[in-house]
Design a protein around this motif. Structure first.
Motif, short mmCIF file in Angstrom:
data_model
loop_
_atom_site.label_atom_id
_atom_site.label_comp_id
_atom_site.label_asym_id
_atom_site.label_seq_id
_atom_site.Cartn_x
_atom_site.Cartn_y
_atom_site.Cartn_z
N GLU A 81 0.82 -1.22 0.00
CA GLU A 81 0.00 0.00 0.00
C GLU A 81 0.85 1.26 0.00
O GLU A 81 0.57 2.23 -0.73
N PHE A 82 1.91 1.28 0.81
CA PHE A 82 2.69 2.50 1.02
C PHE A 82 4.07 2.48 0.35
O PHE A 82 4.82 3.45 0.45
N ASP A 83 4.40 1.37 -0.31
CA ASP A 83 5.65 1.23 -1.06
C ASP A 83 6.91 1.11 -0.20
O ASP A 83 8.01 0.97 -0.77
N ARG A 84 6.78 1.18 1.12
CA ARG A 84 7.94 1.06 1.98
C ARG A 84 7.48 0.83 3.41
O ARG A 84 6.31 0.94 3.73
N LEU A 85 8.44 0.54 4.28
CA LEU A 85 8.18 0.43 5.72
C LEU A 85 9.46 0.83 6.43
O LEU A 85 10.54 0.33 6.13
N ASP A 86 9.34 1.76 7.40
CA ASP A 86 10.50 2.31 8.08
C ASP A 86 10.50 2.09 9.59
O ASP A 86 11.57 2.00 10.20
N ILE A 87 9.31 2.04 10.18
CA ILE A 87 9.18 2.01 11.63
C ILE A 87 8.21 0.90 12.01
O ILE A 87 7.10 0.81 11.46
N LYS A 124 19.03 -4.34 5.92
CA LYS A 124 19.84 -4.08 4.72
C LYS A 124 20.44 -5.37 4.17
O LYS A 124 20.70 -5.47 2.97
N ASP A 125 20.67 -6.33 5.06
CA ASP A 125 21.20 -7.62 4.60
C ASP A 125 20.13 -8.45 3.91
O ASP A 125 20.43 -9.51 3.33
N LYS A 126 18.87 -7.99 3.95
CA LYS A 126 17.76 -8.66 3.27
C LYS A 126 17.20 -7.79 2.14
O LYS A 126 16.03 -7.90 1.77
N GLU A 127 18.01 -6.85 1.66
CA GLU A 127 17.66 -5.93 0.58
C GLU A 127 16.67 -4.86 1.02
O GLU A 127 16.01 -4.22 0.20
N GLY A 128 16.56 -4.65 2.34
CA GLY A 128 15.78 -3.53 2.85
C GLY A 128 16.65 -2.29 2.97
O GLY A 128 17.82 -2.28 2.58
N HIS A 129 16.07 -1.20 3.52
CA HIS A 129 16.82 0.05 3.64
C HIS A 129 17.05 0.44 5.10
O HIS A 129 17.33 1.61 5.39
N GLY A 130 16.92 -0.52 6.02
CA GLY A 130 17.09 -0.21 7.42
C GLY A 130 15.84 0.41 8.02
O GLY A 130 14.80 0.51 7.36
N GLY A 131 15.91 0.80 9.27
CA GLY A 131 14.75 1.39 9.92
C GLY A 131 14.87 1.32 11.43
O GLY A 131 15.95 1.19 11.99
N VAL A 132 13.71 1.39 12.09
CA VAL A 132 13.65 1.42 13.55
C VAL A 132 12.58 0.46 14.02
O VAL A 132 11.46 0.44 13.48
N VAL A 133 12.90 -0.31 15.05
CA VAL A 133 11.91 -1.13 15.75
C VAL A 133 11.82 -0.65 17.18
O VAL A 133 12.84 -0.54 17.87
N ILE A 134 10.61 -0.34 17.62
CA ILE A 134 10.36 0.04 19.00
C ILE A 134 9.56 -1.09 19.65
O ILE A 134 8.41 -1.35 19.28
N ASN A 135 10.19 -1.77 20.60
CA ASN A 135 9.50 -2.81 21.35
C ASN A 135 8.98 -2.21 22.66
O ASN A 135 9.76 -1.58 23.39
N ILE A 136 7.70 -2.42 22.92
CA ILE A 136 7.10 -1.80 24.10
C ILE A 136 7.21 -2.73 25.30
O ILE A 136 6.59 -3.79 25.35
N GLY A 137 8.03 -2.30 26.25
CA GLY A 137 8.13 -3.00 27.52
C GLY A 137 7.16 -2.40 28.51
O GLY A 137 6.00 -2.12 28.20
N SER A 138 7.64 -2.16 29.71
CA SER A 138 6.80 -1.62 30.77
C SER A 138 7.71 -1.15 31.90
O SER A 138 8.87 -1.58 32.00
#
Length: 258
Positions: A81-87, A124-138
């Motif tokens: 839908e959005f052509d990319r994913l970053d976060i 990037k090792d999977k042909e992506g462009h990198g990004g950010v993952v936020i895991n929600i703890g507590s």
């Protein structure tokens, strides 16, 4: 990372803290994929936020984070839908120690699934462009919570997962920053009645009052505001606490584990 024109996928995004995350990301110019098991709430959130920020900038994906195939379909649909994913914000959770197997499958295993999928599609090792993952703890990721020990255990484990995946060794390969955001108690979670019959026993329900002693509940919007600065500036592998309506505070991992 600047937020404007980036694409974010938020699990548990239909209501509560997840919806606040979606709205805040949209307000800073991102496009957002709301992923949630509750289709009615998800479609409603999509409609309301679409009217406010533009229908072309928000979408809804029905997503059960305990189902890897369905979770992956949400990633694929978002990218189509959005052509990319970053976060990616792994926010979906439940607090119900009576149904502890589901609790662990959503809170911990769901975060693991989201983490692995993010590395697969962003790395990037999977042909992506990198990004950010936020895991929600507590806030309970840092200390025992005697009223909900199994919930607490699931949130402790998210720290170890995120610190390992966010280590510089992996970041240099994948280009994906992995960060933990640990919210303190929210206003709608402040009383034991908010959880109904979700404690393991009456003694655990009584223990909730001890756990809540000295705690100042905060608004979802306050935590969501902190998410923005963390996405922009936080280092991979870092752990952040947002509690008592205060600004985000980095917590050294050594102080947690010692």
């Amino acid at each position: 990372m600047e937020i404007s024109n980036k694409v974010a996928l938020v699990t548990g995004g239909a209501c509560g803290l997840g919806r606040a995350f979606c709205e805040m990301l949209l307000s800073y110019g991102a496009k957002v994929s709301i992923c949630d098991l509750d289709s009615d709430a998800g479609e409603n959130a999509c409609d309301v936020l679409g009217q406010k920020f533009g229908k072309e900038r928000v979408m809804f994906c029905h997503c059960d984070v305990t189902d890897y195939v369905q979770f992956e379909e949400a990633f694929q649909t978002t990218i189509t839908e959005f052509d990319r994913l970053d976060i990616v914000v792994n926010n979906a959770e439940i607090m119900n120690d009576k149904f502890w197997e589901l609790e662990v499958d959503v809170n911990l295993n769901g975060t693991i699934r989201g983490m692995l999928l993010a590395l697969q599609y962003l790395g990037k090792d999977k042909e992506g462009h990198g990004g950010v993952v936020i895991n929600i703890g507590s806030a309970q990721s840092f200390r025992p919570q005697i009223s909900t020990p199994i919930y607490c255990a699931s949130k402790h484990a998210i720290l170890a997962l995120s610190k390992s995946c966010g280590d510089a060794y992996h970041y240099n390969i994948t280009g994906v920053r992995v960060i933990v955001l640990c919210p303190g108690v929210l206003h709608h979670d402040a009383s034991s009645s908010a959880f109904g019959n979700r404690f393991k026993s009456p003694s655990h329900e009584k223990a909730w009052q001890l756990d809540m002693k000295g705690v100042h509940p905060q608004k979802c919007e306050h935590v969501a505001k902190g998410l923005i600065s963390i996405i922009r500036d936080a280092k991979s592998g870092s752990v952040w606490l947002i509690a008592n309506e205060k600004a985000p505070k980095e917590v050294p991992y050594s102080s947690i584990t010692m």
